[in-house]
Motif scaffolding. Sequence first.
Motif, mmCIF file in Angstrom:
data_model
loop_
_atom_site.group_PDB
_atom_site.id
_atom_site.type_symbol
_atom_site.label_atom_id
_atom_site.label_comp_id
_atom_site.label_asym_id
_atom_site.label_seq_id
_atom_site.Cartn_x
_atom_site.Cartn_y
_atom_site.Cartn_z
ATOM 1 N N GLY A 80 0.790 -1.205 0.000
ATOM 2 C CA GLY A 80 0.000 0.000 0.000
ATOM 3 C C GLY A 80 0.826 1.260 0.000
ATOM 4 O O GLY A 80 2.045 1.242 0.165
ATOM 5 N N HIS A 81 0.109 2.337 -0.183
ATOM 6 C CA HIS A 81 0.659 3.686 -0.259
ATOM 7 C C HIS A 81 0.296 4.414 1.027
ATOM 8 O O HIS A 81 -0.875 4.459 1.412
ATOM 9 N N SER A 82 1.297 4.972 1.713
ATOM 10 C CA SER A 82 1.060 5.796 2.894
ATOM 11 C C SER A 82 0.328 5.002 3.970
ATOM 12 O O SER A 82 0.810 3.948 4.395
ATOM 13 N N LEU A 83 -0.849 5.449 4.409
ATOM 14 C CA LEU A 83 -1.606 4.692 5.407
ATOM 15 C C LEU A 83 -1.905 3.279 4.912
ATOM 16 O O LEU A 83 -1.933 2.325 5.703
ATOM 17 N N GLY A 84 -2.101 3.131 3.602
ATOM 18 C CA GLY A 84 -2.338 1.802 3.056
ATOM 19 C C GLY A 84 -1.202 0.843 3.342
ATOM 20 O O GLY A 84 -1.434 -0.345 3.606
ATOM 21 N N GLY A 85 0.029 1.330 3.301
ATOM 22 C CA GLY A 85 1.163 0.470 3.631
ATOM 23 C C GLY A 85 1.169 0.067 5.092
ATOM 24 O O GLY A 85 1.476 -1.081 5.442
ATOM 25 N N GLN A 86 0.826 1.014 5.963
ATOM 26 C CA GLN A 86 0.749 0.685 7.388
ATOM 27 C C GLN A 86 -0.306 -0.384 7.650
ATOM 28 O O GLN A 86 -0.074 -1.348 8.396
ATOM 29 N N TRP A 103 4.669 -4.923 0.010
ATOM 30 C CA TRP A 103 5.205 -3.820 -0.781
ATOM 31 C C TRP A 103 4.753 -2.505 -0.158
ATOM 32 O O TRP A 103 3.560 -2.301 0.082
ATOM 33 N N LEU A 104 5.695 -1.606 0.056
ATOM 34 C CA LEU A 104 5.403 -0.309 0.656
ATOM 35 C C LEU A 104 5.878 0.811 -0.264
ATOM 36 O O LEU A 104 7.015 0.784 -0.744
ATOM 37 N N VAL A 105 5.016 1.797 -0.471
ATOM 38 C CA VAL A 105 5.368 2.965 -1.277
ATOM 39 C C VAL A 105 5.008 4.214 -0.489
ATOM 40 O O VAL A 105 3.875 4.362 -0.022
ATOM 41 N N ALA A 106 5.989 5.120 -0.326
ATOM 42 C CA ALA A 106 5.746 6.378 0.384
ATOM 43 C C ALA A 106 4.988 6.115 1.677
ATOM 44 O O ALA A 106 3.973 6.747 1.972
ATOM 45 N N SER A 107 5.492 5.175 2.453
ATOM 46 C CA SER A 107 4.792 4.751 3.661
ATOM 47 C C SER A 107 5.746 4.781 4.846
ATOM 48 O O SER A 107 6.954 4.616 4.705
ATOM 49 N N GLY A 108 5.178 4.974 6.017
ATOM 50 C CA GLY A 108 5.946 4.972 7.249
ATOM 51 C C GLY A 108 5.010 5.264 8.408
ATOM 52 O O GLY A 108 3.896 5.745 8.208
ATOM 53 N N ALA A 109 5.436 4.951 9.600
ATOM 54 C CA ALA A 109 4.605 5.221 10.771
ATOM 55 C C ALA A 109 4.512 6.723 11.014
ATOM 56 O O ALA A 109 5.483 7.458 10.811
ATOM 57 N N PRO A 110 3.357 7.206 11.489
ATOM 58 C CA PRO A 110 3.196 8.645 11.700
ATOM 59 C C PRO A 110 3.752 9.143 13.037
ATOM 60 O O PRO A 110 3.581 10.323 13.354
ATOM 61 N N ALA A 160 -4.256 8.926 14.824
ATOM 62 C CA ALA A 160 -3.593 9.907 15.678
ATOM 63 C C ALA A 160 -2.986 9.250 16.914
ATOM 64 O O ALA A 160 -1.951 9.709 17.414
ATOM 65 N N ARG A 161 -3.592 8.177 17.385
ATOM 66 C CA ARG A 161 -3.016 7.469 18.536
ATOM 67 C C ARG A 161 -1.619 6.962 18.202
ATOM 68 O O ARG A 161 -0.680 7.092 19.009
ATOM 69 N N THR A 162 -1.468 6.397 17.020
ATOM 70 C CA THR A 162 -0.139 5.944 16.610
ATOM 71 C C THR A 162 0.809 7.123 16.454
ATOM 72 O O THR A 162 1.985 7.034 16.809
ATOM 73 N N GLY A 163 0.300 8.231 15.938
ATOM 74 C CA GLY A 163 1.137 9.414 15.779
ATOM 75 C C GLY A 163 1.670 9.935 17.090
ATOM 76 O O GLY A 163 2.811 10.402 17.172
ATOM 77 N N LEU A 164 0.876 9.860 18.144
ATOM 78 C CA LEU A 164 1.289 10.374 19.452
ATOM 79 C C LEU A 164 2.119 9.368 20.241
ATOM 80 O O LEU A 164 3.113 9.732 20.867
ATOM 81 N N ARG A 205 11.726 3.667 8.554
ATOM 82 C CA ARG A 205 12.561 2.833 9.423
ATOM 83 C C ARG A 205 11.821 2.476 10.704
ATOM 84 O O ARG A 205 11.920 1.347 11.202
ATOM 85 N N PHE A 206 11.069 3.429 11.251
ATOM 86 C CA PHE A 206 10.334 3.153 12.478
ATOM 87 C C PHE A 206 9.264 2.098 12.242
ATOM 88 O O PHE A 206 9.079 1.188 13.063
ATOM 89 N N LEU A 207 8.562 2.194 11.111
ATOM 90 C CA LEU A 207 7.562 1.177 10.788
ATOM 91 C C LEU A 207 8.218 -0.192 10.625
ATOM 92 O O LEU A 207 7.747 -1.200 11.182
ATOM 93 N N LEU A 208 9.306 -0.259 9.873
ATOM 94 C CA LEU A 208 9.971 -1.533 9.635
ATOM 95 C C LEU A 208 10.549 -2.128 10.915
ATOM 96 O O LEU A 208 10.632 -3.356 11.046
ATOM 97 N N SER A 209 10.918 -1.276 11.864
ATOM 98 C CA SER A 209 11.483 -1.778 13.119
ATOM 99 C C SER A 209 10.472 -2.571 13.928
ATOM 100 O O SER A 209 10.854 -3.330 14.831
ATOM 101 N N LYS A 210 9.195 -2.398 13.632
ATOM 102 C CA LYS A 210 8.158 -3.127 14.352
ATOM 103 C C LYS A 210 7.980 -4.552 13.846
ATOM 104 O O LYS A 210 7.349 -5.382 14.500
#
Length: 268
Positions: A80-86, A103-110, A160-164, A205-210
């Motif tokens: 997915g793309h962005s939130l879709g990748g998450q 597959w991740l495109v322009a994606s990462g944790a917020p 937003a919970r994940t963002g905070l 990187r933060f998303l992948l670390s999970k």
Amino acid sequence: MLLWLPALGVAAKHYLPFADALALEGVAVYVHEWRGHGSSDLRASRDRDWGYRELLTLDLPASEAAISADLPAATRLIGGHSLGGQLACCRLALSPESAQRIWLVASGAPYWRAFPAPRRLLLPLAYRFLPWLAFRRGALPGRAIGFGGTEARSLIRDWARTGLAGRYAAAGLDADLEAALAKVTAPVDAVLLRDDWLAPASSLRFLLSKLGAPGTAPTTLGAEALGVPADHFSWMRQPEALAEALLDEAGRDGALQAAAASSGSSAR
């Protein structure tokens, strides 16, 4: 076969050029339509609400069932793309048999701490304001404020919970998403856009670390490779270079050949 998940507020139809580019290389692509957008017959409002739980446990399984009816023996990728990748990562965490690769495109944790200064200092304010606005209005008026579309208030709350806090969770979901993500071992192919401030390398990187998946070195594409600005959305207008980058990454270990051999060449 690839199940593709759009970014927040983006209708599935906008990914048809991307799906066509992959289909020409023999990869069947199914683009999921998020409820509330595009061809969906639901729209977020004060009387109609949903969050990650509904998307992950009701909607995505419905797409997976439709794919199984079409291609029961296909090798499966989810991305997915962005939130879709998450949410692709979260879906695979909840249902490990649903795909063999991400597959991740322009994606990462917020998560605000995963962004470079000075922007990260402003993010906690956004992650508090947007859920407040969504609950005040009954749904987030994304088009009016330039962020997403008309988004369900519980969806914005979960995001937003994940963002905070930097942790994935969904209201009403019994499963521990963080623990489930740590058990994901499917290989990951990722593409970064060089000038994308919404999904910088640090957030990926933060998303992948999970994940428990093997480490991956993402491909970074600039405007000279894409033929369009290397930002969060422009690649969708001219996706050939990005599709090629994903195919190259997956092809290094034969995943592309397996997916193409089992799924044929079509875009849905």
